[in-house]
Motif scaffolding. Structure first.
Motif, mmCIF file in Angstrom:
data_model
loop_
_atom_site.group_PDB
_atom_site.id
_atom_site.type_symbol
_atom_site.label_atom_id
_atom_site.label_comp_id
_atom_site.label_asym_id
_atom_site.label_seq_id
_atom_site.Cartn_x
_atom_site.Cartn_y
_atom_site.Cartn_z
ATOM 1 N N VAL A 58 0.822 -1.212 0.000
ATOM 2 C CA VAL A 58 0.000 0.000 0.000
ATOM 3 C C VAL A 58 0.856 1.262 0.000
ATOM 4 C CG1 VAL A 58 -1.658 1.334 1.345
ATOM 5 C CG2 VAL A 58 -1.983 -1.126 1.071
ATOM 6 N N TRP A 62 2.032 0.882 -4.123
ATOM 7 C CA TRP A 62 0.864 1.605 -4.640
ATOM 8 C C TRP A 62 1.034 3.114 -4.472
ATOM 9 C CZ3 TRP A 62 -4.623 1.369 -2.009
ATOM 10 C CH2 TRP A 62 -5.526 2.145 -2.748
ATOM 11 N N LEU A 292 -3.432 -7.028 -3.201
ATOM 12 C CA LEU A 292 -3.379 -6.959 -1.737
ATOM 13 C C LEU A 292 -3.642 -8.328 -1.118
ATOM 14 C CD1 LEU A 292 -5.253 -3.593 -1.098
ATOM 15 C CD2 LEU A 292 -2.839 -4.060 -0.671
#
Length: 421
Positions: A58, A62, A292
């Protein structure tokens, strides 16, 4: 067997897997009233490494990498599939793909298998298999004008070779079976049944959801055709974790997925006008992989591989034996009976008990800090997970079960139907 609590503590002291317990959340409470989690065959505990793995994806891949991170994400489904193949499933590289749900993967492989056996119009499954398996088989049969032939199987003991032989003939295209029965924990003879199915020229599609991570599967050694399984039980990938599918390498070119998604396309980014399936296991991909979810699943799968499936299975059998012995000694006098095979070699890692008030007992146990689950019609299912459950946890849970029955505390709970998960 010594059924004292001290004997259970001694088993824990000698347990070669004892060090893994501390690598899972919620295992640091040793108080007398601690929660005793015996539902690892429904949802595994969270590994302590999982949050960091998710934060990495994350916050770095990302948040910072943005779309550029697809260069590493694009191959995750096959990379993690190879890890499961070698570390858990006994399969070869290039035979396992991670993604989608168990139900979707089951549908993909069942349709592909049926199409690969033209002229055959029968699908086989057991009446007692997990609902999604039966529903998918029925739906595929209806859509393709096929017949569903039910394999007779004992609710507690599972299918036997004679029953399987009775439903096999040259009309059968695909047989769908669970390696470990979701209700009773009965362990099917994967290699022997696969040989029986092959003898009539059919394919067998195995559901490994209740066996992967708890017992040896040995897909390559068994010459298994097709398999699916979930990632949130013994693999500890978390709720909604991606599932996986397996296709033996020599079958891959013969099968075509009915979901022709762009992640199964040979030249994915050419954005061509027609579908041309990838030459390998990637042809069974569909849409964008759950990045994820795969990051979490990889942590759990790595722990299982590190522990070793043979050691996990040995501990699972030993904990099951303790459950059975304590049930015989303490619970049988109160009307509780074993609803799993008594032979430990014929069980997975969960043990099921039957009682007319199983639903009430399950709810009362939960309120007393023991977490099993209920299965219709009258089963209490106990699923100690060998990676993080101790023998003393099993002993203490059964002791609370005994005291509940002796006190009749479950009588105050109303009867109620339960959801199936």
């Amino acid at each position: 067997m010594d059924l004292t609590r001290d004997a259970a503590l001694a088993l824990d002291a000698a347990d070669p897997l004892a060090g893994f317990r501390g690598r899972f959340a919620g295992t640091d409470d040793d108080s007398a009233d601690r929660v005793l989690y015996l539902d690892g065959n429904s949802l595994g505990r969270m590994p302590l490494e999982t949050p960091a793995a998710l934060r990495r994806v994350v916050e770095q891949e990302w948040a910072s990498g943005l779309v550029g991170s697809w260069s590493s994400w694009i191959g995750e489904a096959t990379r993690l599939g190879d890890q499961l193949a070698s570390g858990v499933l006994g399969a070869a590289p290039g035979e396992v793909l991670v993604g989608d749900s168990t139900t979707v993967n089951l549908y993909k492989l069942l349709v592909a298998g049926a199409e690969a056996r033209p002229g055959r119009d029968v699908l086989v499954c057991t009446a007692d298999d997990f609902p999604t398996d039966r529903y998918v088989v029925a739906g595929v049969a209806r859509a393709r004008g096929m017949t569903v032939r039910e394999l007779p199987a004992h609710i507690d003991e599972g299918p036997d070779p004679a029953g399987i032989a009775a439903v096999l003939d040259d009309r059968v295209a695909v047989v769908v079976l669970s390696h470990v029965a979701y209700r009773s924990g009965a362990l099917a003879d994967l290699a022997g049944i696969t040989r029986q199915v092959h003898d009539v020229g059919a394919l067998v599609l195995w559901d490994l959801s209740h066996s992967v991570g708890s017992v040896p599967v040995g897909l390559a050694a068994a010459d298994a055709d097709l398999a699916v399984g979930c990632g949130y039980k013994y693999l500890n990938g978390g709720p909604g974790a991606p599932a996986f599918l397996y296709v033996r390498r020599d079958l891959q070119e013969q099968l075509r997925s009915p979901i022709q998604g762009w992640f199964g396309q040979r030249d994915q980014f050419a954005m061509g006008p027609e579908y041309d399936p990838s030459p390998g296991i990637e042809r069974f991909g569909a849409g964008t992989p759950p990045v994820l979810g795969m990051a979490a699943l990889e942590v759990g799968a790595r722990l299982v591989a590190e522990a070793g499936i043979d050691r996990l299975a040995a501990k699972g059998r030993a904990m099951g034996e303790l459950v059975v012995a304590l049930a015989d000694a303490w619970l049988a006098r109160h009307g509780v009976a074993l609803a799993s095979p008594r032979d430990a070699g014929r069980r997975g890692s969960h043990v099921t008990m039957t009682h007319p008030q199983a639903w009430q007992l399950t709810q009362a146990l939960i309120d007393r800090g023991v977490v099993p689950d209920f299965r219709t019609p009258d089963r209490v299912r106990l699923g100690p997970a060998p990676l993080y459950t101790r023998f003393v946890d099993v002993w203490d849970a059964m002791d609370r079960f005994r005291r509940l029955l002796e006190g009749g505390g479950h009588e105050a709970y109303p009867a109620q139907r339960a959801r199936v998960t």
